[in-house]
Design an enzyme around this catalytic site. Structure first.
Site, mmCIF file in Angstrom:
data_model
loop_
_atom_site.group_PDB
_atom_site.id
_atom_site.type_symbol
_atom_site.label_atom_id
_atom_site.label_comp_id
_atom_site.label_asym_id
_atom_site.label_seq_id
_atom_site.Cartn_x
_atom_site.Cartn_y
_atom_site.Cartn_z
ATOM 1 N N GLU A 65 0.852 -1.183 0.219
ATOM 2 C CA GLU A 65 -0.010 -0.040 -0.030
ATOM 3 C C GLU A 65 0.784 1.151 0.163
ATOM 4 O O GLU A 65 0.770 2.204 1.145
ATOM 5 C CB GLU A 65 -1.052 0.040 1.209
ATOM 6 C CG GLU A 65 -1.962 -1.134 1.216
ATOM 7 C CD GLU A 65 -3.014 -1.043 2.202
ATOM 8 O OE1 GLU A 65 -2.997 -0.297 3.320
ATOM 9 O OE2 GLU A 65 -4.293 -1.437 1.658
ATOM 10 N N GLU A 104 -6.536 -7.505 -1.002
ATOM 11 C CA GLU A 104 -7.138 -7.640 0.433
ATOM 12 C C GLU A 104 -8.545 -7.158 0.312
ATOM 13 O O GLU A 104 -8.954 -6.099 -0.197
ATOM 14 C CB GLU A 104 -6.399 -6.614 1.311
ATOM 15 C CG GLU A 104 -4.898 -7.139 1.372
ATOM 16 C CD GLU A 104 -4.082 -5.978 2.359
ATOM 17 O OE1 GLU A 104 -4.697 -5.168 3.042
ATOM 18 O OE2 GLU A 104 -2.887 -5.675 2.422
HETATM 19 C C1 GLA Z 1 -4.239 -2.766 4.710
HETATM 20 C C2 GLA Z 1 -3.036 -3.344 4.893
HETATM 21 C C3 GLA Z 1 -2.903 -4.496 5.719
HETATM 22 C C4 GLA Z 1 -3.969 -4.300 6.871
HETATM 23 C C5 GLA Z 1 -5.439 -4.146 6.639
HETATM 24 C C6 GLA Z 1 -6.263 -4.219 7.354
HETATM 25 O O1 GLA Z 1 -4.959 -3.212 3.428
HETATM 26 O O2 GLA Z 1 -2.330 -3.795 3.670
HETATM 27 O O3 GLA Z 1 -1.716 -4.815 6.170
HETATM 28 O O4 GLA Z 1 -3.480 -3.147 7.701
HETATM 29 O O5 GLA Z 1 -5.332 -2.746 5.711
HETATM 30 O O6 GLA Z 1 -7.521 -3.490 6.901
#
Ligand code: GLA
Length: 682
Positions: free
Chosen positions: A163, A316
């Site tokens: 991210e 995710e």
């Molecule tokens: C993001 C991060 C993960 C986790 C999720 C929780 O997408 O990439 O590591 O922290 O949020 O929602």
């Protein structure tokens, strides 16, 4: 070092889905658990149908406990175990969270915020993308991983960092920003002109005098702010491409990606999209908000469009509740299923979660996971298994394309520049307008591609521009060509206002579009809180009975366009608010205000009808909350709403999820999903 283009393998993800079908899995963080748990993890993954896990995203401190002292033995064991259970691995470089020792030895690797505060280790994301030491350290661990695992049979994909969305205002960032500016402008005089630095006595003598837009006494120069955003996106992208190229140089041939965050304001994803082998995204819709299903559909359309229609990866999502909102609502089993199917409907060939096993410790101990604290004997784990089973049934859908004949313009620099402070109204939000326009099409089951201004629009019958603040010549030329070819074009307010440096284009507005639109304006004004009534012209035969304008209006003059509605009162009384202009082959509508839903829908219907665009079903408007989209051979019907709805099918179909044959009208209970294929396509 390989050039980015040489380093790309855009077809490599389809090799994975050819072998595995739709990928299903999640982030797997075995370093947080004793090895006794690993065996159980692998067995339960098999039970759930997991076939792909992302390993190692936050494992730097475990892989390199002290500088240069690597420990890969545990990872060897994990990868071998997963492989023995037939589970493929998306191996991550752990570079989103350097170990504390890096910041202690090299404090300059830690980010500095706009107030000049250096942020500490103890959370994650503690790096500055500008830092040479950080980048070299990240490259070293990425290279070591790739050299060791490039040919490991479990590793089917690489995942760089996590991210990307960090911003840094420190001294090293200032130096890098200046180099970036030198590259962009060449000389300080050119920069001074582009930034308009004679305003407020900001003229610079040398690039060395420029700093990032740190905390300042009053408003920042919008051109400086825009360039710093461009620079930040570029600096983050460089962190990605350096690691990607190192992985390639070590001999890895698997696709390499990173997980985007939808409409994330720190990364210009049109710039990034060409650098990843497969688009991947993290999606956490807020189902407490009434529009979450159409809003996330928009994000999914963006992801598909970034990859030029190729299948993408939902990297995710949450099985149930997140833990980072102030108040976290769980997902019902139906909701979790719909969210997963929706991604596939809109082009994903992988449905993954954060995370496999719920963390017992750390900041995310209450974030839901595929396997909760309470273990496998739980409803959440049953949900996980049920989603896995659904995805196996959807194997025939993998690789299918969504064909859209509507294009919707969106651009990061426009978004950034339009929302700088010091504008007619801070109530106008570009993304909210894009969501609103897109929602109208979602409700009609009409597929939409997002496009970057300047892109060739010839594949599209209708082109929507809800709010594109910066319109340069290439974008204007493409819009004109589309309309002249016969397309319907609809342009919303506060579009075509500025040039690429956020300088207002002078002359009647929108300067580069006014001939095409047959209308021009002279001021943008905030509208009173109470909606301003519009007078709908009788000649607008499809027009709504009544219409209003809110937030922002423009003082327009028709220069050849038909006036469909005018302001009825107030500062703009009598001025055109909605216009339509017939151009060579097509038609161009302009909205000189944020108009009420009925008026917007009617304009969009007129435009779609003129271009002959229809939805995925025979219904003009879908029942509330129902989504319909055609992907390849499959028609997806998803009821996100609270009430049942009926949808008219284009012919007899078989549901891949239930195996039932259906025809005529189908009844969709709340939470219901169908993936329908023509019987001959089985
Ligand atoms: C993001 C991060 C993960 C986790 C999720 C929780 O997408 O990439 O590591 O922290 O949020 O929602």
């Amino acid at each position: 070092m390989a050039t980015p283009r040489d380093a790309r393998r855009v077809d490599a993800f389809s090799e994975i889905t050819r072998d595995l079908g739709i990928c299903f899995g999640g982030d797997y963080n075995p370093e947080q658990w004793p090895r006794e748990v690993w065996q159980e993890d692998a067995e339960l993954m098999v039970r759930a149908g997991v076939n792909l896990v992302t390993v190692g995203v936050f494992s730097w401190a475990r892989l390199e406990p002290s500088p240069g002292d690597y420990d890969f033995a545990w990872l060897d064991e994990v990868l071998d175990l997963l492989h023995a259970h037939g589970i493929a691995v998306d191996l991550a470089t752990p570079t989103a969270s350097p170990p504390p020792w890096l910041g202690i030895l090299h404090p300059e690797t830690l980010p500095v915020n706009a107030d000049g505060v250096r942020l500490a280790a103890g959370s994650r994301n503690q790096f500055t993308p500008a830092s040479r030491v950080y980048r070299e350290s990240a490259l070293a661990i990425a290279t070591a991983l790739a050299e060791r695992y490039a040919v490991h049979p479990a590793v089917r994909m690489w995942h760089v960092g996590n991210e990307f969305g960090q911003v840094d205002f420190g001294d090293e960032a200032a130096r890098e920003f200046r180099l970036w500016l030198r590259e962009r402008y060449g000389t300080i005089d050119v920069l001074n002109d582009a930034w308009g630095t004679l305003v407020w006595s900001q003229r610079y003598r040398d690039f060395d005098e420029i700093v990032p837009p740190r905390r300042m006494p009053y408003l920042v120069n919008p051109a400086q702010s825009l360039d710093f955003r461009r620079y930040t996106s570029w600096a983050l992208e460089r962190v990605f491409t350096e690691q990607r190229d190192a992985i390639r140089a070590a001999g890895a041939t698997q696709p390499i990606t990173t997980n985007f965050m939808g409409f994330e304001p720190l990364t210009d994803l049109w710039e990034w999209a060409g650098e990843v082998d497969v688009i991947a995204d993290d999606q956490y819709p807020d189902h407490g908000a009434g529009t979450s299903s159409s809003d996330i559909a928009l994000v999914q359309d963006l992801m598909r469009s970034l990859g030029e229609g190729r299948p993408w990866v939902l990297m995710e999502q949450a099985v149930s509740a997140t833990s980072w909102r102030p108040h976290n609502l769980p997902k019902s089993r139906e909701r979790a299923r719909l969210d997963s199917l929706q991604a596939v409907a809109r082009g994903a060939d992988a449905v993954c979660f954060f995370q496999w096993r719920q963390a017992r410790t750390g900041a995310e101990r209450f974030h839901s996971a595929m396997l909760p604290h309470a273990g496998a004997d739980t409803e959440v784990f049953e949900t996980t298994c049920a989603i896995g089973a659904d995805l196996r049934r959807l194997r025939p859908v993998a690789g299918g394309r969504v064909e859209a004949s509507v294009a919707l313009l969106f651009d990061w620099p426009s978004w950034w520049a339009a929302e700088e402070p010091g504008r007619p109204t801070e109530r106008l939000e570009a993304l909210a307008q894009v969501q609103r326009w897109h929602r109208a099409l979602w409700r009609r089951g009409i597929a939409v591609d997002l496009v970057r201004p300047g892109t060739d629009l010839s594949p599209y019958a209708t082109v929507l521009v809800p709010q594109t603040y910066i319109v340069e010549t290439d974008a204007a030329t493409a819009l004109r060509a589309a309309a002249e070819r016969g397309a319907s074009l609809v342009v919303g307010p506060f579009s075509g206002v500025a040039d690429g440096n956020a300088g207002i284009l002078t002359g009647r507005a929108p300067a580069l579009l006014r001939d095409l639109l047959g209308v021009s304006g002279e001021e943008w004004v905030g509208l009173p809180d109470a909606p301003t009534p519009l007078r709908v012209d009788e000649a607008w035969t499809t027009g709504p009975a009544e219409a209003q304008a809110v937030i922002l209006g423009e003082r327009l003059r028709a220069d050849g366009a038909d006036v469909l509605a005018r302001f009825d009162s107030g500062h703009l009384a009598g001025a055109p608010a909605i216009t339509r202009h017939h151009v060579a082959g097509g038609t161009a509508w302009y909205l000189g205000a944020v108009v009420s839903d009925d008026a917007l829908s009617t304009v969009l219907d007129d435009a779609l009808d003129a271009a002959g665009v229809v939805g995925a079903t025979s219904d003009r408007l879908l029942p509330d909350g129902v989504e319909a989209i055609q992907r390849g051979e499959a028609l997806f019907l998803l009821n996100h709403g609270e009430t049942a709805g009926r949808v008219t099918l284009p012919g007899p179909r078989r549901d891949l999820l239930s195996d039932a044959d259906v025809d005529g009208q189908v009844h969709l209970a709340p939470g219901a999903a169908m993936v329908l294929i023509e019987r001959h396509a089985e």
